[in-house]
Design an enzyme around this catalytic site. Structure first.
Site, mmCIF file in Angstrom:
data_model
loop_
_atom_site.group_PDB
_atom_site.id
_atom_site.type_symbol
_atom_site.label_atom_id
_atom_site.label_comp_id
_atom_site.label_asym_id
_atom_site.label_seq_id
_atom_site.Cartn_x
_atom_site.Cartn_y
_atom_site.Cartn_z
ATOM 1 N N HIS A 71 44.055 -6.178 56.667
ATOM 2 C CA HIS A 71 43.299 -4.814 56.494
ATOM 3 C C HIS A 71 41.813 -4.910 57.022
ATOM 4 C CE1 HIS A 71 41.920 -6.920 52.928
ATOM 5 N NE2 HIS A 71 40.474 -6.111 52.947
ATOM 6 N N CYS A 156 61.469 21.946 57.544
ATOM 7 C CA CYS A 156 62.077 22.667 56.710
ATOM 8 C C CYS A 156 62.725 23.797 56.814
ATOM 9 C CB CYS A 156 61.008 22.980 55.415
ATOM 10 S SG CYS A 156 59.702 24.080 56.108
#
Length: 414
Positions: A71, A156
Site C-alpha cells: 500500500h 441491470c
C-alpha cells in the site's frame, strides 16, 4: 522513451472486464502497468488475464509475504493511479477513509501531488444518490479527477447514466492528466554497499560480516521510484533485483580507486555510503621461516603461529565531498553496539564533526539481534527521524530526493 508508470485499481463491478482492454491499450502506448484488485473484483474478471496483459503480478493483499507494504510502495512507484471501474461501495469507502482492502490503505497513503483518477460505474440511482454525490464531491476536493460516466443500457437492463467510460476515452484522459504534470527531475544516486576483503594469501582474506543487503534494497527502491542509481558493492554482496547498474570491488584499495575514477566522469545528487570498509589492510605476514608478503600463493598451514601486521586504511567518508563536490549530498551510516542512548548520540554526532556529511543513518546491533531493523536518520542541523524498517528508510530517502522531507521529532536522549 521512458515509460509512464500507471497503477490500475479494479473494484467490484460487472464493468471490470473493460479493464482488460484498457491495460492492453496502455501497454501499446508504452505504459508500465501494475494492477491492484479488490476481492470483489476478482469475482468479475480473472487475475491471470490481467497478469498476462500487464506483465506484472496482480496485487491483492498487503499481508502476503511478497506484497508486504504494498500500500506504500505502489503509490510511490506510480506516476498516476486510477480506479477503473469504481463501484458505489468503493467511491463511498474512499471518501470516508474506511475499508479493509489494499485499495483503501493505498489510497490513504497516496501522494496527491500525482494524478488520481476515479472512473465510476454503477446504476443510475446509485450514482445520483445524495450520499454518492457527496462522496464524489469530497474526492474531487481531495484532488481526485472524477471521470464522466456514459449513458446507455446498464447491466441491470435499465437505461441511464452510470456506464463505465470507454477504454479509449479513459486512455485519452490519462495522457492529458500526465501531460499537465510538471516533469519529475531524475536524481543520480551512488550507493556503496557490502564489505571489503583484504588479501592474506591465495585463499584467505580479512573481511567482515556485511551482506550488502541494505544497499541493494535501497538501490531497488530508489530505482523503482524513477531515479538513476549506481550500486558499488562487494563481489559477494547481495545484488539488486531491479535493473540497477552494478559495479563491484573486493578490497579497500579497489573501492577507493573506483570512487576516484567515478569522480572524474560522474556527478551525483546523493551518495549513500553504506559499505563496511575495513579500517586496516594487510601490511606483511611473519612466519617462523621469515616474512611473507600478502599475495596469490596459498601459505602452508604447517606453522603453529604466524603474525599478521596491519596498516591503517584512509577513511573514505571524509573524502567524498572533496571527490564529488560540495553540492553532492552525502549520507553516512553508523552501526553501534550499545544500549546507551548517550553513547549512540556521541557516535552519531562524531560523524558530523569528523566528516563532511549531510545525514547520518544509525542503527544498533542490539536491535538487529532482536530482529528489529529500525533506523534513526539525523541531518546536520539536528533534525531526526525514526523509521521502523529498511523499506520505510527507502521511502524517507526517496522523499528527501523529491524534496518532500517528512519531519518527525525524536529525542536521542529519551
Amino acid at each position: 522513451m521512458s515509460k509512464n508508470k500507471l497503477l490500475l485499481c479494479l473494484s467490484g463491478s460487472i464493468a471490470a472486464y473493460k479493464a482488460c482492454e484498457l491495460v492492453s491499450l496502455l501497454r501499446k502506448n508504452n505504459f508500465e502497468v501494475k494492477v491492484l484488485m479488490t476481492k470483489t473484483s476478482e469475482k468479475f474478471v480473472g487475475k491471470a488475464s490481467l497478469q498476462a496483459l500487464s506483465g506484472n503480478k496482480v496485487l491483492t493483499d498487503d499481508f502476503l509475504e511478497d506484497q508486504f507494504m504494498t500500500h506504500i510502495k505502489v503509490g510511490t512507484w506510480c506516476d498516476l493511479a486510477m480506479v477503473y471501474p469504481a463501484s458505489a461501495q468503493t467511491v463511498n469507502s474512499l471518501a470516508c477513509g474506511v475499508g479493509h482492502e489494499l485499495l483503501h490503505s493505498m489510497f490513504l497513503a497516496f501522494d496527491f501531488n500525482k494524478p488520481f483518477l476515479i472512473a465510476p460505474a454503477m446504476n443510475t440511482r446509485m450514482l445520483e444518490n445524495p450520499i454518492t454525490k457527496k462522496s464524489l464531491k469530497s474526492l474531487k476536493k481531495l484532488g481526485c479527477k472524477i471521470l464522466p460516466t456514459e449513458k446507455g443500457t446498464l447491466a441491470c437492463g435499465e437505461m441511464g447514466a452510470g456506464r463505465l467510460i470507454d477504454p479509449e476515452k479513459a486512455l485519452s484522459i490519462i495522457k492529458e492528466s500526465l501531460s499537465q504534470q510538471p516533469e519529475k527531475k531524475v536524481k543520480k544516486i551512488l550507493i556503496t554497499a557490502g564489505g571489503t576483503r583484504e588479501t592474506i594469501d591465495g585463499v584467505r582474506t580479512l573481511t567482515n560480516m556485511s551482506t550488502g543487503k541494505t544497499g541493494a534494497t535501497l538501490a531497488d527502491y530508489l530505482h523503482e521510484r524513477g531515479h538513476q542509481v549506481l550500486l558499488l558493492t562487494s563481489t559477494f554482496g547481495k545484488k539488486p533485483n531491479s535493473e540497477v547498474r552494478v559495479d563491484t570491488y573486493d578490497s579497500f584499495r579497489e573501492i577507493y580507486n573506483t570512487l576516484k575514477a567515478l569522480s572524474q566522469t560522474h556527478q551525483f545528487d546523493m551518495i549513500l555510503h553504506a559499505a563496511a570498509i575495513s579500517d586496516y589492510s594487510i601490511a606483511h605476514i611473519e612466519t617462523p621461516d621469515g616474512e611473507v608478503q600478502p599475495g596469490q600463493e596459498k601459505m602452508s598451514s604447517q606453522y603453529n603461529n604466524i603474525s599478521i601486521r596491519l596498516k591503517r586504511n584512509e577513511k573514505i567518508l571524509p573524502r567524498l565531498k572533496d571527490l564529488f563536490g560540495e553540492k553532492t549530498k552525502v549520507v553516512g551510516f553508523k552501526l553501534t553496539s550499545t544500549e546507551s542512548k548517550e553513547e549512540q548520540a556521541r557516535a552519531i554526532f562524531s560523524l558530523f564533526t569528523e566528516n563532511a556529511v549531510d545525514y547520518v543513518i544509525h542503527n544498533d546491533m542490539n536491535d538487529i539481534n532482536k530482529g528489529e531493523r529500525k533506523f534513526l536518520m539525523t541531518s546536520k542541523d539536528g533534525q531526526q527521524n525514526v523509521v521502523e524498517s529498511l523499506k520505510a528508510l527507502g521511502l524517507h530517502i526517496g522523499d528527501l530526493l523529491d524534496g518532500n522531507e517528512r519531519k518527525v521529532d525524536h529525542d536521542l536522549m529519551s
